[in-house]
Design a protein around this motif. Structure first.
Motif, PDB file in Angstrom:
ATOM      1  N   ALA A  93       0.827  -1.204   0.000  1.00  0.00           N
ATOM      2  CA  ALA A  93       0.000   0.000   0.000  1.00  0.00           C
ATOM      3  C   ALA A  93       0.863   1.257   0.000  1.00  0.00           C
ATOM      4  CB  ALA A  93      -0.921   0.000   1.218  1.00  0.00           C
ATOM      5  N   VAL A  94       1.950   1.231   0.767  1.00  0.00           N
ATOM      6  CA  VAL A  94       2.862   2.372   0.791  1.00  0.00           C
ATOM      7  C   VAL A  94       3.465   2.599  -0.593  1.00  0.00           C
ATOM      8  CG1 VAL A  94       5.039   3.238   1.720  1.00  0.00           C
ATOM      9  CG2 VAL A  94       3.377   2.147   3.246  1.00  0.00           C
ATOM     10  N   LYS A  95       3.804   1.510  -1.271  1.00  0.00           N
ATOM     11  CA  LYS A  95       4.323   1.619  -2.626  1.00  0.00           C
ATOM     12  C   LYS A  95       3.280   2.256  -3.553  1.00  0.00           C
ATOM     13  CE  LYS A  95       6.228  -1.106  -6.459  1.00  0.00           C
ATOM     14  NZ  LYS A  95       6.551  -2.449  -6.975  1.00  0.00           N
ATOM     15  N   ALA A  96       2.018   1.899  -3.324  1.00  0.00           N
ATOM     16  CA  ALA A  96       0.938   2.466  -4.134  1.00  0.00           C
ATOM     17  C   ALA A  96       0.849   3.979  -3.946  1.00  0.00           C
ATOM     18  CB  ALA A  96      -0.397   1.805  -3.773  1.00  0.00           C
ATOM     19  N   LEU A  97       1.033   4.428  -2.704  1.00  0.00           N
ATOM     20  CA  LEU A  97       1.001   5.866  -2.437  1.00  0.00           C
ATOM     21  C   LEU A  97       2.123   6.585  -3.171  1.00  0.00           C
ATOM     22  CD1 LEU A  97       0.184   6.025   1.394  1.00  0.00           C
ATOM     23  CD2 LEU A  97      -1.363   6.402  -0.530  1.00  0.00           C
ATOM     24  N   HIS A  98       3.316   5.957  -3.195  1.00  0.00           N
ATOM     25  CA  HIS A  98       4.448   6.547  -3.905  1.00  0.00           C
ATOM     26  C   HIS A  98       4.183   6.628  -5.404  1.00  0.00           C
ATOM     27  CE1 HIS A  98       7.143   7.088  -0.583  1.00  0.00           C
ATOM     28  NE2 HIS A  98       7.107   5.803  -0.231  1.00  0.00           N
ATOM     29  N   LEU A  99       3.442   5.658  -5.914  1.00  0.00           N
ATOM     30  CA  LEU A  99       3.133   5.651  -7.341  1.00  0.00           C
ATOM     31  C   LEU A  99       2.069   6.682  -7.706  1.00  0.00           C
ATOM     32  CD1 LEU A  99       3.120   1.807  -8.086  1.00  0.00           C
ATOM     33  CD2 LEU A  99       4.756   3.500  -8.949  1.00  0.00           C
ATOM     34  N   GLY A 100       1.269   7.123  -6.706  1.00  0.00           N
ATOM     35  CA  GLY A 100       0.251   8.136  -6.996  1.00  0.00           C
ATOM     36  C   GLY A 100      -1.149   7.798  -6.547  1.00  0.00           C
TER      37      GLY A 100
END
Length: 451
Positions: A93-100
């Motif tokens: 989920a954190v990676k998803a936030l970084h992606l936008g």
């Protein structure tokens, strides 16, 4: 929730029971939900249809939520994406936030939390979309749209009317409140007419002393009166083959109305102190704040001479959807790098009555663009109320609340000589909230402490 009702949401969840339950929660909250069980199926539809937000489980049978998010972003989908994660998927989920991604929500979640975050995502998306559309509209302006700015239906009709009447070589009366742009419309009529290569001559009838009116309009010969050392061309003669704009024509003295009427009937002028009839060919555009038929001191025969065509310019309060567009237009004119407007400022502008119409809006936008220390709310709160204007709504509630809240804080800080703990206790505010409010109003503790 009112602003997000009817928002269209794409829900991607492979578990049918969870999907149905989530759909029901969102529908109860006022959203229009389109369900998908597979990520690729959803992607094929979302590419070609408009959605206000996308909710996706991070683990799907055919594609994981991260890959789906990347595909959506790469394809140009701008709707916010909320990722639903299981307990062990926080890193993903954190990676998803970084992606936008807009946000992630862990299972199990409360329905209210989901609908609240979706509402926030939709509101933010719509605000960004609205700002982008206004920017694109302003960037694309040309011709009449660049002068008479606005996307409201009344402004579209006004531009169509101006373009049509401009081609008809006839006299016109323009009605509108102070500051709504009557001279802009008159100038647009001139520039769209066959007279555009000749003079556009504006004259404000309310600004000319009565004893100078005749000389100003008709001119004078040398020696016509004391101080007339040389010949002077009047406005009517100067406007020959062009357009004469008579603003605030209701202020024209009665004696002048008779002489103007005669000149328009005979297409001639006679300078003060002269005997020669000078031929003129001009178009007259007159402007007034009130219906000239109801004005007791305005000649009806002059009214009918002028009123061949008529244009009404609506006040700014009747074209609320143009306020933000015009504000951004004027701010960028003053400062190409003008800062963005906060949501609080937008609400203040939309609730204000704008008694000075577009002229007042331009002044506020210019001040905002040139002074980075002032919000629109603060600028409006410092402006006098033009209660003499018709239909003025005075100071908007948002501005009154702003001023009242600042006064309460200032008085509490003064009573307690800047002791923050005492102010917190009196006003029942957490420290963080008090600090935020003090920062909002530009209040410093040191200003209230004893020296």
């Amino acid at each position: 929730m009112e602003t997000t009702q009817s928002a269209r949401i794409a829900l991607i969840e492979d578990d049918e029971i969870v999907r149905q339950a989530t759909t029901q929660w969102l529908q109860l909250a006022g959203f229009d939900v389109v369900e998908f069980g597979l990520g690729n199926e959803a992607f094929d539809v979302i590419q070609h249809q408009a959605f206000d937000a996308i909710i996706s489980d991070v683990r799907l049978p055919d594609i994981d939520g991260i890959m789906l998010l990347e595909k959506l972003i790469d394809s140009g989908v701008s709707a916010p994406v909320l990722i639903i994660t299981g307990h062990g998927d926080v890193d993903m989920a954190v990676k998803a936030l970084h992606l936008g991604a807009f946000d992630f929500i862990e299972k199990p979640f409360q329905p209210d939390r989901l609908s609240s975050r979706v509402s926030q995502a939709v509101e933010q998306f719509r605000a960004q979309t609205s700002t982008q559309l206004r920017g694109e509209y302003l960037a694309s302006l040309s011709g009449l749209e660049k002068v008479l700015v606005g996307q409201s239906e009344v402004m579209k009709r006004l531009r169509e009317q101006v373009a049509r009447i401009a081609l008809i070589d006839t006299n016109v009366i323009i009605y509108g409140e102070t500051g709504c742009g009557k001279e802009l419309v008159a100038n647009s009529l001139h520039k769209g007419s066959g007279r555009k290569s000749h003079q556009f001559v504006p004259i404000n009838c309310g600004a000319i002393p009565e004893n100078l009116f005749e000389s100003e309009l008709f001119g004078h010969e040398a020696g016509a009166f004391t101080g007339a050392a040389k010949k002077r061309i009047g406005k009517l003669e100067y406007a020959d083959k062009g357009t004469l704009f008579l603003d605030e024509i209701e202020s024209m003295p009665a004696a002048m109305q008779v002489k103007v009427l005669r000149s328009l009937q005979e297409n001639t002028v006679e300078r003060v102190g002269g005997n020669k009839q000078i031929n003129i060919d001009l178009r007259v555009v007159a402007a007034a704040k009130e219906d000239l038929r109801e004005h007791p001191e305005f000649r009806q025969d002059l009214y009918y001479r002028l009123n061949v065509a008529q244009i009404y310019i609506p006040p700014l309060r009747e074209r609320g959807e143009d306020i933000l567009t015009l504000f951004e237009h004027f701010a960028k004119e003053s400062n190409r790098n003008a800062r963005s407007v906060s949501d609080a400022d937008k609400k203040a502008m939309m609730s204000y009555g704008w008694p000075g119409n577009v002229r007042e809006l331009r002044n506020v936008a210019t001040r905002f663009a040139l002074d980075n220390t002032m919000s629109v709310l603060e600028i409006l709160s410092n402006r006098p109320v033009a209660s003499s204007e018709p239909n003025s709504t005075g100071v908007p509630l948002a501005v009154q609340l702003h001023n009242f809240e600042r006064k309460v804080l200032e008085e509490a800080l003064t009573r307690h000589q800047g002791r923050i703990n005492d102010v917190m206790q009196e006003l029942d505010l957490p420290r963080r909230t008090l600090n935020q409010k003090m920062q909002k109003f530009g209040l410093n503790r040191s200003d209230f402490t004893d020296p």
